[in-house]
Motif scaffolding. Structure first.
Motif, PDB file in Angstrom:
ATOM      1  N   LEU A  87      55.374 -12.172   7.603  1.00 18.39           N
ATOM      2  CA  LEU A  87      54.336 -11.169   7.883  1.00 18.39           C
ATOM      3  C   LEU A  87      54.686  -9.749   7.450  1.00 18.39           C
ATOM      4  N   THR A  88      55.835  -9.564   6.831  1.00 20.81           N
ATOM      5  CA  THR A  88      56.111  -8.230   6.306  1.00 20.81           C
ATOM      6  C   THR A  88      55.522  -8.123   4.906  1.00 20.81           C
ATOM      7  N   THR A  89      55.133  -6.907   4.568  1.00 22.61           N
ATOM      8  CA  THR A  89      54.655  -6.617   3.221  1.00 22.61           C
ATOM      9  C   THR A  89      55.810  -5.938   2.492  1.00 22.61           C
ATOM     10  N   VAL A  90      56.097  -6.432   1.310  1.00 25.76           N
ATOM     11  CA  VAL A  90      57.264  -5.967   0.564  1.00 25.76           C
ATOM     12  C   VAL A  90      56.821  -5.387  -0.774  1.00 25.76           C
ATOM     13  N   ARG A  91      57.234  -4.140  -1.020  1.00 27.88           N
ATOM     14  CA  ARG A  91      57.006  -3.535  -2.338  1.00 27.88           C
ATOM     15  C   ARG A  91      58.288  -3.716  -3.125  1.00 27.88           C
ATOM     16  N   LEU A  92      58.147  -4.327  -4.307  1.00 31.46           N
ATOM     17  CA  LEU A  92      59.318  -4.697  -5.102  1.00 31.46           C
ATOM     18  C   LEU A  92      59.245  -4.094  -6.491  1.00 31.46           C
ATOM     19  N   LYS A  93      60.419  -3.986  -7.100  1.00 30.31           N
ATOM     20  CA  LYS A  93      60.471  -3.669  -8.528  1.00 30.31           C
ATOM     21  C   LYS A  93      61.069  -4.889  -9.207  1.00 30.31           C
ATOM     22  N   ASN A  95      63.105  -6.241 -11.782  1.00 32.02           N
ATOM     23  CA  ASN A  95      64.133  -5.608 -12.609  1.00 32.02           C
ATOM     24  C   ASN A  95      64.049  -6.017 -14.076  1.00 32.02           C
ATOM     25  N   GLY A  96      63.369  -7.118 -14.374  1.00 35.55           N
ATOM     26  CA  GLY A  96      63.204  -7.557 -15.761  1.00 35.55           C
ATOM     27  C   GLY A  96      62.115  -6.791 -16.484  1.00 35.55           C
ATOM     28  N   THR A  97      61.040  -6.473 -15.778  1.00 33.58           N
ATOM     29  CA  THR A  97      59.893  -5.807 -16.415  1.00 33.58           C
ATOM     30  C   THR A  97      59.735  -4.354 -15.977  1.00 33.58           C
ATOM     31  N   ASN A  98      60.482  -3.938 -14.950  1.00 32.00           N
ATOM     32  CA  ASN A  98      60.369  -2.601 -14.348  1.00 32.00           C
ATOM     33  C   ASN A  98      59.007  -2.344 -13.725  1.00 32.00           C
ATOM     34  N   LYS A  99      58.235  -3.409 -13.487  1.00 29.99           N
ATOM     35  CA  LYS A  99      56.926  -3.252 -12.852  1.00 29.99           C
ATOM     36  C   LYS A  99      57.060  -3.479 -11.352  1.00 29.99           C
ATOM     37  N   GLU A 100      56.199  -2.767 -10.607  1.00 31.63           N
ATOM     38  CA  GLU A 100      56.195  -2.936  -9.157  1.00 31.63           C
ATOM     39  C   GLU A 100      55.188  -4.011  -8.761  1.00 31.63           C
ATOM     40  N   GLN A 101      55.532  -4.746  -7.710  1.00 31.76           N
ATOM     41  CA  GLN A 101      54.652  -5.766  -7.159  1.00 31.76           C
ATOM     42  C   GLN A 101      54.688  -5.649  -5.646  1.00 31.76           C
ATOM     43  N   VAL A 102      53.606  -6.053  -5.006  1.00 32.28           N
ATOM     44  CA  VAL A 102      53.538  -6.030  -3.554  1.00 32.28           C
ATOM     45  C   VAL A 102      53.132  -7.421  -3.080  1.00 32.28           C
ATOM     46  N   PHE A 103      53.913  -7.964  -2.147  1.00 37.84           N
ATOM     47  CA  PHE A 103      53.630  -9.268  -1.571  1.00 37.84           C
ATOM     48  C   PHE A 103      53.696  -9.173  -0.053  1.00 37.84           C
ATOM     49  N   THR A 104      52.853  -9.951   0.617  1.00 37.51           N
ATOM     50  CA  THR A 104      52.966 -10.148   2.054  1.00 37.51           C
ATOM     51  C   THR A 104      53.386 -11.588   2.255  1.00 37.51           C
ATOM     52  N   LEU A 105      54.454 -11.808   3.024  1.00 37.63           N
ATOM     53  CA  LEU A 105      54.953 -13.153   3.276  1.00 37.63           C
ATOM     54  C   LEU A 105      54.219 -13.743   4.475  1.00 37.63           C
ATOM     55  N   VAL A 106      53.573 -14.866   4.266  1.00 39.16           N
ATOM     56  CA  VAL A 106      52.723 -15.475   5.291  1.00 39.16           C
ATOM     57  C   VAL A 106      53.078 -16.959   5.463  1.00 39.16           C
ATOM     58  N   PRO A 107      52.588 -17.579   6.561  1.00 35.56           N
ATOM     59  CA  PRO A 107      52.776 -19.025   6.714  1.00 35.56           C
ATOM     60  C   PRO A 107      52.090 -19.774   5.562  1.00 35.56           C
ATOM     61  N   ASP A 108      52.553 -21.010   5.303  1.00 37.71           N
ATOM     62  CA  ASP A 108      52.022 -21.828   4.207  1.00 37.71           C
ATOM     63  C   ASP A 108      50.505 -21.848   4.123  1.00 37.71           C
ATOM     64  N   ASN A 109      49.856 -22.141   5.242  1.00 40.70           N
ATOM     65  CA  ASN A 109      48.412 -22.356   5.213  1.00 40.70           C
ATOM     66  C   ASN A 109      47.603 -21.070   5.091  1.00 40.70           C
ATOM     67  N   GLU A 110      48.270 -19.917   5.001  1.00 37.78           N
ATOM     68  CA  GLU A 110      47.555 -18.648   4.873  1.00 37.78           C
ATOM     69  C   GLU A 110      47.812 -17.964   3.533  1.00 37.78           C
ATOM     70  N   SER A 111      48.537 -18.640   2.642  1.00 34.92           N
ATOM     71  CA  SER A 111      48.857 -18.011   1.364  1.00 34.92           C
ATOM     72  C   SER A 111      47.603 -17.869   0.506  1.00 34.92           C
ATOM     73  N   ASP A 112      47.542 -16.769  -0.231  1.00 30.54           N
ATOM     74  CA  ASP A 112      46.418 -16.460  -1.105  1.00 30.54           C
ATOM     75  C   ASP A 112      46.931 -15.473  -2.150  1.00 30.54           C
ATOM     76  N   LEU A 147      64.652 -14.509 -11.787  1.00 28.37           N
ATOM     77  CA  LEU A 147      64.042 -13.191 -11.640  1.00 28.37           C
ATOM     78  C   LEU A 147      64.908 -12.360 -10.701  1.00 28.37           C
ATOM     79  N   SER A 148      64.872 -11.065 -10.915  1.00 31.53           N
ATOM     80  CA  SER A 148      65.631 -10.150 -10.073  1.00 31.53           C
ATOM     81  C   SER A 148      64.672  -9.071  -9.578  1.00 31.53           C
ATOM     82  N   PHE A 149      64.647  -8.894  -8.255  1.00 32.64           N
ATOM     83  CA  PHE A 149      63.767  -7.919  -7.626  1.00 32.64           C
ATOM     84  C   PHE A 149      64.570  -6.941  -6.779  1.00 32.64           C
ATOM     85  N   GLU A 150      64.203  -5.670  -6.852  1.00 28.48           N
ATOM     86  CA  GLU A 150      64.780  -4.689  -5.951  1.00 28.48           C
ATOM     87  C   GLU A 150      63.751  -4.418  -4.862  1.00 28.48           C
ATOM     88  N   VAL A 151      64.184  -4.462  -3.603  1.00 32.36           N
ATOM     89  CA  VAL A 151      63.287  -4.199  -2.487  1.00 32.36           C
ATOM     90  C   VAL A 151      63.133  -2.686  -2.344  1.00 32.36           C
TER      91      VAL A 151
END
Length: 156
Positions: A87-93, A95-112, A147-151
């Motif tokens: 349930l945390t939302t994570v902003r990541l970089k 490291n391969g593309t230098n692009k930022e991404q944002v994901f929220t980690l959820v239970p299996d049945n709630e992924s979208d 893949l390598s991500f920086e939090v």
């Protein structure tokens, strides 16, 4: 086995169950009655199809009831944002593309994926779990790529 859900996820399951029991079940019962009224059931494809649909519906209702009974609602007020967790939302970089991404980690049945919600059981989420801001997560994907991500940020 208990599965963890958000309150929103549990509410969605309850609404779906209500729809199946109060709308879909009577509709299929009506289809069976109409097909039965057409005579010989041994050669009645409509009857067979309606009975099969009824069986599938009852199986879905049963599975949904089991999921609701075995669900444990995650108390969001107890979540710690010092580390990546469900349930945390994570902003990541990336490291391969230098692009930022944002994901929220959820239970299996709630992924979208379209709304940025990924299951805690995906390789990326598993690699991020427990990481803190500034840490790097190296993730091995099923296709063998790494893949390598920086939090950058963790929030609710």
């Amino acid at each position: 086995m208990a599965s963890y859900v958000t309150q929103e996820g549990l509410n969605k399951m309850k609404v779906e169950l209500e729809q199946l029991e109060t709308i879909e079940r009577p509709r299929i019962t009506q289809q069976i009655a109409e097909a039965r009224d057409k005579g010989d059931l041994s050669e009645n494809a409509e009857y067979d199809a309606a009975k099969e649909a009824q069986g599938m519906l009852e199986m879905k209702i049963s599975k949904l009831k089991d999921m609701i009974v075995n669900s444990k609602v995650i108390n969001e007020s107890l979540l710690d944002t010092s580390k990546v967790s469900i349930l945390t939302t994570v902003r990541l970089k990336n490291n391969g593309t230098n692009k930022e991404q944002v994901f929220t980690l959820v239970p299996d049945n709630e992924s979208d994926l379209k709304s940025g919600k990924i299951s805690v059981n995906t390789p990326i989420a598993k690699g991020l779990l427990g990481k803190s801001v500034g840490e790097t997560a190296d993730v091995l994907l099923p296709n063998g790529n790494q893949l390598s991500f920086e939090v950058l940020e963790i929030s609710l």
